[in-house]
Design a protein around this motif. Structure first.
Motif, PDB file in Angstrom:
ATOM      1  N   ASN A  88       9.312  14.290  -0.002  1.00  0.00           N
ATOM      2  CA  ASN A  88       8.894  13.991   1.373  1.00  0.00           C
ATOM      3  C   ASN A  88       9.739  14.713   2.421  1.00  0.00           C
ATOM      4  OD1 ASN A  88       7.269  12.330  -0.100  1.00  0.00           O
ATOM      5  ND2 ASN A  88       7.981  10.409   0.778  1.00  0.00           N
ATOM      6  N   TYR A  89       9.695  16.033   2.364  1.00  0.00           N
ATOM      7  CA  TYR A  89      10.411  16.823   3.370  1.00  0.00           C
ATOM      8  C   TYR A  89       9.710  16.760   4.723  1.00  0.00           C
ATOM      9  CZ  TYR A  89      12.970  18.747  -0.594  1.00  0.00           C
ATOM     10  OH  TYR A  89      13.750  18.898  -1.715  1.00  0.00           O
TER      11      TYR A  89
ATOM     12  N   ARG B 219       0.836  -1.201   0.000  1.00  0.00           N
ATOM     13  CA  ARG B 219       0.000   0.000   0.000  1.00  0.00           C
ATOM     14  C   ARG B 219       0.868   1.247   0.000  1.00  0.00           C
ATOM     15  NH1 ARG B 219      -4.525  -0.268   4.555  1.00  0.00           N
ATOM     16  NH2 ARG B 219      -5.107   1.631   3.413  1.00  0.00           N
ATOM     17  N   PRO B 220       0.579   2.203  -0.879  1.00  0.00           N
ATOM     18  CA  PRO B 220       1.323   3.469  -0.864  1.00  0.00           C
ATOM     19  C   PRO B 220       1.057   4.238   0.422  1.00  0.00           C
ATOM     20  CG  PRO B 220      -0.552   3.619  -2.343  1.00  0.00           C
ATOM     21  CD  PRO B 220      -0.467   2.185  -1.916  1.00  0.00           C
ATOM     22  N   VAL B 221       1.953   5.148   0.739  1.00  0.00           N
ATOM     23  CA  VAL B 221       1.794   5.967   1.940  1.00  0.00           C
ATOM     24  C   VAL B 221       0.624   6.928   1.746  1.00  0.00           C
ATOM     25  CG1 VAL B 221       2.941   7.536   3.539  1.00  0.00           C
ATOM     26  CG2 VAL B 221       4.288   5.880   2.235  1.00  0.00           C
ATOM     27  N   GLU B 222      -0.193   7.070   2.770  1.00  0.00           N
ATOM     28  CA  GLU B 222      -1.318   7.998   2.718  1.00  0.00           C
ATOM     29  C   GLU B 222      -1.117   9.101   3.746  1.00  0.00           C
ATOM     30  OE1 GLU B 222      -5.002   6.025   3.236  1.00  0.00           O
ATOM     31  OE2 GLU B 222      -4.737   4.666   1.534  1.00  0.00           O
ATOM     32  N   PRO B 223      -1.209  10.360   3.339  1.00  0.00           N
ATOM     33  CA  PRO B 223      -1.144  11.446   4.332  1.00  0.00           C
ATOM     34  C   PRO B 223      -2.292  11.331   5.325  1.00  0.00           C
ATOM     35  CG  PRO B 223      -0.935  12.297   2.088  1.00  0.00           C
ATOM     36  CD  PRO B 223      -1.358  10.863   1.969  1.00  0.00           C
TER      37      PRO B 223
ATOM     38  N   ALA C 148       7.716   6.927   4.242  1.00  0.00           N
ATOM     39  CA  ALA C 148       7.785   8.251   3.612  1.00  0.00           C
ATOM     40  C   ALA C 148       9.169   8.862   3.803  1.00  0.00           C
ATOM     41  CB  ALA C 148       6.716   9.177   4.186  1.00  0.00           C
ATOM     42  N   HIS C 149       9.721   8.753   5.009  1.00  0.00           N
ATOM     43  CA  HIS C 149      11.031   9.351   5.250  1.00  0.00           C
ATOM     44  C   HIS C 149      12.147   8.511   4.628  1.00  0.00           C
ATOM     45  CE1 HIS C 149      13.585  12.318   7.048  1.00  0.00           C
ATOM     46  NE2 HIS C 149      14.346  11.392   7.593  1.00  0.00           N
ATOM     47  N   TYR C 150      11.942   7.205   4.556  1.00  0.00           N
ATOM     48  CA  TYR C 150      12.927   6.371   3.856  1.00  0.00           C
ATOM     49  C   TYR C 150      13.033   6.802   2.399  1.00  0.00           C
ATOM     50  CZ  TYR C 150      14.953   2.500   1.288  1.00  0.00           C
ATOM     51  OH  TYR C 150      15.732   1.762   0.436  1.00  0.00           O
ATOM     52  N   LEU C 151      11.899   7.104   1.772  1.00  0.00           N
ATOM     53  CA  LEU C 151      11.915   7.558   0.380  1.00  0.00           C
ATOM     54  C   LEU C 151      12.660   8.891   0.259  1.00  0.00           C
ATOM     55  CD1 LEU C 151       8.275   6.651  -0.707  1.00  0.00           C
ATOM     56  CD2 LEU C 151      10.385   5.547  -1.471  1.00  0.00           C
TER      57      LEU C 151
ATOM     58  N   THR D 191       6.027  18.018  -3.726  1.00  0.00           N
ATOM     59  CA  THR D 191       7.192  17.161  -3.478  1.00  0.00           C
ATOM     60  C   THR D 191       6.799  15.839  -2.818  1.00  0.00           C
ATOM     61  OG1 THR D 191       7.562  18.370  -1.391  1.00  0.00           O
ATOM     62  CG2 THR D 191       8.832  19.066  -3.322  1.00  0.00           C
ATOM     63  N   TRP D 192       5.549  15.440  -2.979  1.00  0.00           N
ATOM     64  CA  TRP D 192       5.062  14.224  -2.338  1.00  0.00           C
ATOM     65  C   TRP D 192       5.384  12.993  -3.177  1.00  0.00           C
ATOM     66  CZ3 TRP D 192       4.165  11.970   1.884  1.00  0.00           C
ATOM     67  CH2 TRP D 192       3.302  10.865   1.991  1.00  0.00           C
ATOM     68  N   HIS D 193       5.866  11.934  -2.522  1.00  0.00           N
ATOM     69  CA  HIS D 193       6.105  10.641  -3.161  1.00  0.00           C
ATOM     70  C   HIS D 193       5.539   9.579  -2.223  1.00  0.00           C
ATOM     71  CE1 HIS D 193       7.653   7.285  -5.256  1.00  0.00           C
ATOM     72  NE2 HIS D 193       8.799   7.788  -5.683  1.00  0.00           N
ATOM     73  N   ASP D 194       4.495   8.884  -2.673  1.00  0.00           N
ATOM     74  CA  ASP D 194       3.830   7.904  -1.807  1.00  0.00           C
ATOM     75  C   ASP D 194       4.359   6.491  -1.987  1.00  0.00           C
ATOM     76  OD1 ASP D 194       2.821   7.264  -4.286  1.00  0.00           O
ATOM     77  OD2 ASP D 194       0.721   7.639  -3.792  1.00  0.00           O
ATOM     78  N   GLY D 195       5.402   6.320  -2.819  1.00  0.00           N
ATOM     79  CA  GLY D 195       5.974   5.001  -3.031  1.00  0.00           C
ATOM     80  C   GLY D 195       5.322   4.213  -4.142  1.00  0.00           C
ATOM     81  N   SER D 196       4.298   4.760  -4.778  1.00  0.00           N
ATOM     82  CA  SER D 196       3.598   4.070  -5.857  1.00  0.00           C
ATOM     83  C   SER D 196       4.275   4.357  -7.193  1.00  0.00           C
ATOM     84  CB  SER D 196       2.143   4.540  -5.923  1.00  0.00           C
ATOM     85  OG  SER D 196       2.087   5.901  -6.331  1.00  0.00           O
ATOM     86  N   PRO D 197       3.970   3.562  -8.237  1.00  0.00           N
ATOM     87  CA  PRO D 197       4.497   3.878  -9.578  1.00  0.00           C
ATOM     88  C   PRO D 197       4.086   5.268 -10.039  1.00  0.00           C
ATOM     89  CG  PRO D 197       3.620   1.639  -9.527  1.00  0.00           C
ATOM     90  CD  PRO D 197       3.253   2.275  -8.212  1.00  0.00           C
TER      91      PRO D 197
END
Length: 344
Positions: free
Chosen positions: A293-294, A19-23, A282-285, A307-313
Motif C-alpha cells: 500500500n504505497y 470489510r476489506p479496503v476497496e480501491p 490502507a495506510h495503517y497496513l 503491492t496491494w493489501h486490502d486487510g483481508s485473509p
C-alpha cells in the motif's frame, strides 16, 4: 457507540474492520458508472471539501498582496510560517486532544489497541513518539511546507507560473481542481516507492516508519528530504493551467491531508451517533507491514504493481507469498555467489 458492529477486536485489543479496503472505482475498466456515482460523494466529503475551503480562506485572508510577494522578504515569509504553524497546531492538535489525550472514544475503532504515550522507544527523540513527531513536524515539516509555498507564490507573482482567472477559464480550473487528489496520489506513490529503496529508506524514510503505531503527530513526522519530496507535489502547478488558489488546495491536500491516514482510528466519533470515516486502514497496513500500500487506493497503482493489501485473509496470503518469493530469490542469489567464490 459499539465498534464491534463494524469490525472485530483481537486479544491484544487491536481492531479490524469487517470489510476489506476497496480501491476507488474511478479507474476500473470497463467503467462501472453506478459504482462511480455511489462513490463520488466520498471523493468530496468531508476531507477534500475541508482542504479546498481552507485554500480559499488562505487566499482571502492570509496570503499577502501580489505586490508584496514579488520579492522575497522575511516579513511575509515569517507571517506565512506563523499561520501555517498555528493551523497545524489547531488541526492536528484537535485530533490528538480528542483521540489520544482525552481519549473520548477510548480505543473504539482503533487499529492498534495501544497508545503511543504508553510505549517508550529509543528510536525517538527523548524516547517519546509524540515529542519526536511534534518537533519534526514544526522544525522541518512546517518550515519546508512554508518554503515551497513561498516559492510558488513568488512564481505566480512574477509571472513564472500559469495563472488563469476563474472568471475567464472556470471549467479548466474546475477540472484541475478535481484532479488535485489524483495528482497527489500519483506523486505520493512515485516518491513513496523511491524512498523505500534500501539507501533512501535507511537514511530518510525510516524516520517516518519509526511510528509503527501512527498517531496524528506522525502525519508530518519525516526526514527533511522526505518533506521536500512530499511537498514537491505543488510544483506540477508550474506547468499546469492553474491558479494560486488551486495550488494552495494541492498544498493543503498534502499538508492537512496527511492527518486522515495517520489518526490510527478507522472512524472518528462526532457527537453521540455521528461517525466520520478516516479511510486510514490502507495506510495503517503500510505502517504495519512496510512493503504494501504505497498509495491510498484512489488510483489502483498498488494493484497494478502487485503491492496491494486490502486487510483481508486473502490479502495477507498474497503478501506472505510475495515475501516467500523474495526470500527464495535472495537465497538463490546468495547460493550462486557462494558457489562462484568456491570455484575461485
Amino acid at each position: 457507540m459499539d465498534d464491534l458492529q463494524y469490525g472485530t477486536r483481537n486479544k491484544r485489543g487491536d481492531w479490524t474492520p469487517n470489510r476489506p479496503v476497496e480501491p476507488a472505482p474511478l479507474f476500473d475498466f470497463p467503467p462501472r458508472i453506478k459504482a462511480i456515482l455511489k462513490w463520488l460523494p466520498h471523493y468530496f466529503l468531508p476531507w477534500n471539501v475541508i482542504f479546498a475551503v481552507s485554500a480559499v480562506a488562505y487566499w482571502a485572508w492570509i496570503i499577502p498582496p501580489v505586490e508584496s510577494m514579488q520579492s522575497i522578504r522575511l516579513g511575509w515569509i515569517g507571517w506565512l510560517y506563523a499561520v501555517n504553524a498555528l493551523c497545524v497546531l489547531l488541526f492536528y492538535g484537535a485530533f490528538e486532544l480528542h483521540l489520544y489525550v482525552l481519549r473520548r472514544q477510548e480505543n473504539r475503532f482503533k487499529y492498534n489497541g495501544k497508545f503511543p504515550a504508553e510505549q517508550r522507544s529509543k528510536a525517538f527523540w527523548f524516547e517519546s513518539q509524540n515529542i519526536d513527531n511534534i518537533l519534526r513536524t514544526f522544525l522541518s515539516g512546517v518550515t519546508i511546507w512554508t518554503g515551497v509555498e513561498v516559492v510558488m507564490l513568488w512564481a505566480y507573482a512574477n509571472g513564472h507560473a500559469p495563472w488563469l482567472s476563474f472568471a475567464e477559464r472556470p471549467w479548466t480550473l474546475a477540472l484541475v481542481a478535481l484532479a488535485v487528489p489524483v495528482i497527489h496520489e500519483f506523486h505520493f506513490f512515485c516518491i513513496h516507492r523511491l524512498i523505500h529503496t534500501p539507501l533512501l529508506y535507511k537514511w530518510v524514510h525510516s524516520v517516518h516508519h519509526n511510528s509503527v503505531n501512527p498517531s496524528p503527530w506522525s502525519s508530518l513526522s519525516m526526514h527533511p528530504v522526505e518533506h521536500l519530496l512530499y511537498f514537491a507535489t505543488v510544483f506540477y502547478h508550474l506547468i499546469l493551467p492553474s491558479n494560486p488558489v488551486v495550488m494552495l488546495y494541492q498544498l493543503h491536500y498534502a499538508g492537512f491531508g496527511a492527518i486522515p491516514g495517520h489518526v490510527g482510528f478507522d472512524k472518528v466519533e462526532v457527537g453521540e451517533n455521528g461517525l466520520v470515516d478516516s479511510h486510514a486502514y490502507a495506510h495503517y497496513l503500510h505502517h504495519k507491514y512496510f512493503e504494501v500500500n504505497y498509495g491510498d487506493a484512489l488510483i489502483p497503482l498498488d494493484k497494478w504493481f502487485g503491492t496491494w493489501h486490502d486487510g483481508s485473509p486473502e490479502g495477507e496470503a498474497r503478501m506472505q507469498q510475495r515475501y516467500r518469493k523474495r526470500k527464495e530469490k535472495l537465497a538463490a542469489r546468495k547460493a550462486r555467489m557462494e558457489a562462484r567464490g568456491a570455484t575461485k
